[in-house]
Design an enzyme around this catalytic site. Structure first.
Site, mmCIF file in Angstrom:
data_model
loop_
_atom_site.group_PDB
_atom_site.id
_atom_site.type_symbol
_atom_site.label_atom_id
_atom_site.label_comp_id
_atom_site.label_asym_id
_atom_site.label_seq_id
_atom_site.Cartn_x
_atom_site.Cartn_y
_atom_site.Cartn_z
ATOM 1 N N THR A 194 9.494 1.437 -1.706
ATOM 2 C CA THR A 194 8.753 2.171 -0.566
ATOM 3 C C THR A 194 8.454 0.767 0.115
ATOM 4 O O THR A 194 9.410 0.294 1.018
ATOM 5 C CB THR A 194 7.335 2.574 -1.019
ATOM 6 N N LYS A 215 9.655 -0.166 -9.491
ATOM 7 C CA LYS A 215 9.076 -0.249 -7.933
ATOM 8 C C LYS A 215 7.755 -0.601 -7.940
ATOM 9 O O LYS A 215 6.862 -0.120 -8.847
ATOM 10 C CB LYS A 215 9.474 0.697 -7.094
ATOM 11 N N THR A 275 0.696 1.075 -13.845
ATOM 12 C CA THR A 275 0.174 1.159 -12.555
ATOM 13 C C THR A 275 1.257 1.042 -11.431
ATOM 14 O O THR A 275 1.032 0.257 -10.399
ATOM 15 C CB THR A 275 -0.673 0.105 -12.304
ATOM 16 N N GLU A 304 2.659 -6.892 -1.685
ATOM 17 C CA GLU A 304 2.612 -6.657 -0.023
ATOM 18 C C GLU A 304 2.073 -7.872 0.545
ATOM 19 O O GLU A 304 0.764 -8.059 0.688
ATOM 20 C CB GLU A 304 1.922 -5.294 0.276
ATOM 21 N N ASN A 307 -0.550 -2.607 5.259
ATOM 22 C CA ASN A 307 -1.480 -1.482 4.658
ATOM 23 C C ASN A 307 -2.255 -0.857 5.871
ATOM 24 O O ASN A 307 -2.804 0.441 5.719
ATOM 25 C CB ASN A 307 -2.196 -1.650 3.493
ATOM 26 N N THR A 318 1.582 5.086 9.801
ATOM 27 C CA THR A 318 1.939 5.222 11.108
ATOM 28 C C THR A 318 3.454 4.553 11.486
ATOM 29 O O THR A 318 3.394 4.423 12.586
ATOM 30 C CB THR A 318 0.772 4.739 11.934
#
Length: 405
Positions: free
Chosen positions: A149, A175, A188, A270, A400, A405
């Site tokens: 992702t 992932k 997790t 991230e 995040n 969007t």
């Protein structure tokens, strides 16, 4: 190590095939065994649970010794969605038809946005494309990429070792970059592991749980536990080697696989730029060691100091202190290293890396590296634990804040 690292991830063990496809934000990966597999798994303990998690639990409850395949999609979590359970069953039905295997021999996992209905036309198309690729050849990297992702790179590893002239292989893909936080019982993220060892379900379950506890359950990116967290391990016995012939070696190799994949996830956090490995030792109990090390890697102040390359040991000691473990601040040591050189920041409760010292200069130089080890010695017991974390910077907020969007 008594095993060596090899290529090809989940298709390295004998008898496994895999491939996948990712087009736009939607992908599907397929992992297939030519023979029935013993299967074990761990799942999220979040009370908001995705439909694929519940469905896989049901399948494993009655059929854990006849699993043949895994189907996993990215782009949609299939969680908190009306009729999502039936969408998950439809994914399995489509996969079973293409592979010509029973529906109850397939495990399923999903990852992506929560609360949006599965775009089944798209997902079924991706399943067909992944199957078509699988019939042509196996491709581990395609499979790893299909389930990504916000990941920046695919995560995969495999190892092998010999037992009485026969070779045992273990391979994995995973992932995870955000919504990574440890849980005392389960994993997790998504991780799929294959092996050709001959093993019963009880031993495989114990082995994977131990590996998960030492790896994924010690990994923190942002402290959020996902709704879809899943680890599957499939064993088809094709090596001809019995687990009892090499139990300790197999357990160590499986744990190594999981630790390396956990490190990859944390390094791919991230927006992250640095990995921290935090070992807290000299603790009064195993529980204290776990609590203290996780407290440090969870700390937003430690994570931002890591991003700013600031050897702010006060934040490390504070994180240990508020974890609630038994300790005496007048005894503790704190040191950091880049896995080559190291320096004490605190020794026997006395600050060493003070302003203007050579120790502080060395500490500042160490903090420039992308992999940092922090060691805290409480000197009151014999227990220790290592947790894994990353820094926290501007990119995490941006990624995040714009996720849906």
């Amino acid at each position: 190590m008594d095993f060596k690292i090899i290529d090809n991830g989940v298709i390295a063990p004998k008898g496994f095939k895999a491939n996948g496809v990712k087009e736009g934000k939607y992908g599907v990966g397929l992992i297939y065994s030519e023979k029935d597999c013993i299967a074990a798994a761990t799942f999220t303990t979040n009370k908001v649970v995705a439909h694929p998690v519940n469905l896989s639990k049901e399948i494993l409850k009655n059929n854990r010794d006849k699993i043949r395949a895994i189907v996993a999609n990215s782009g949609n979590a299939n969680c908190f969605t009306k009729n999502g359970y039936y969408d998950a069953k439809e994914m399995i039905k489509e996969t079973a038809k293409l592979l010509n295997i029973p529906e109850n021999s397939i495990l399923i996992a999903s990852t992506g946005v929560i609360g949006r209905k599965m775009p089944m036309d798209i997902i079924k198309d991706r399943i067909k494309n992944a199957y078509n690729r699988l019939t042509e050849k196996s491709d581990n990297n395609n499979t790893a990429k299909a389930i990504m992702t916000t990941d920046r790179f695919p995560k995969t590893i495999a190892v092998e070792f010999e037992v009485n002239g026969k070779t045992v292989k273990i391979g994995g893909i995973a992932k995870g970059a955000g919504m990574i936080a440890p849980d005392m019982l389960h994993a997790t993220m998504l991780c799929f592991i294959t092996t050709d060892i001959k093993i019963n379900n009880s031993d495989l379950t114990k082995s994977i749980q131990n590996a998960v506890d030492k790896s994924f359950n010690n990994a923190v990116v942002d402290g959020d536990t996902s709704t879809n967290d899943t680890v599957f391990v499939l064993a088809n016995g094709e090596s001809g080697v019995e687990y009892k012939e090499c139990a300790e070696l197999f357990d160590n190799a499986l744990t190594y696989i999981c630790i390396e994949l956990a490190k990859m996830m944390v390094m791919d956090g991230e927006g992250s730029t640095k990995l921290m490995e935090v070992c807290v030792k000299g603790c009064a109990s195993e529980e204290d060691a776990i609590k203290a090390s996780k407290s440090v890697v969870r700390s937003l102040l430690v994570k931002t100091a890591l991003y700013g390359e600031d050897p702010n040991w006060g934040r490390i000691t504070a994180a240990v202190g508020y974890s609630g473990v038994e300790m005496d601040m007048d005894k503790m040591d704190v040191l950091i290293s880049d896995f080559e050189k190291e320096v004490y920041l605190v020794k026997d409760g006395i600050p060493i890396a003070d302003e203007g010292t050579k120790e502080l200069e060395l500490a500042e130089d160490i903090m420039k590296n992308d992999k940092i080890k922090i060691v805290v010695d409480l000197k009151i017991g014999n227990y220790e634990n290592t947790s894994y974390g990353c820094d926290l910077g501007h990119d995490y907020v941006q990624l995040n804040s714009e996720y849906t969007t």
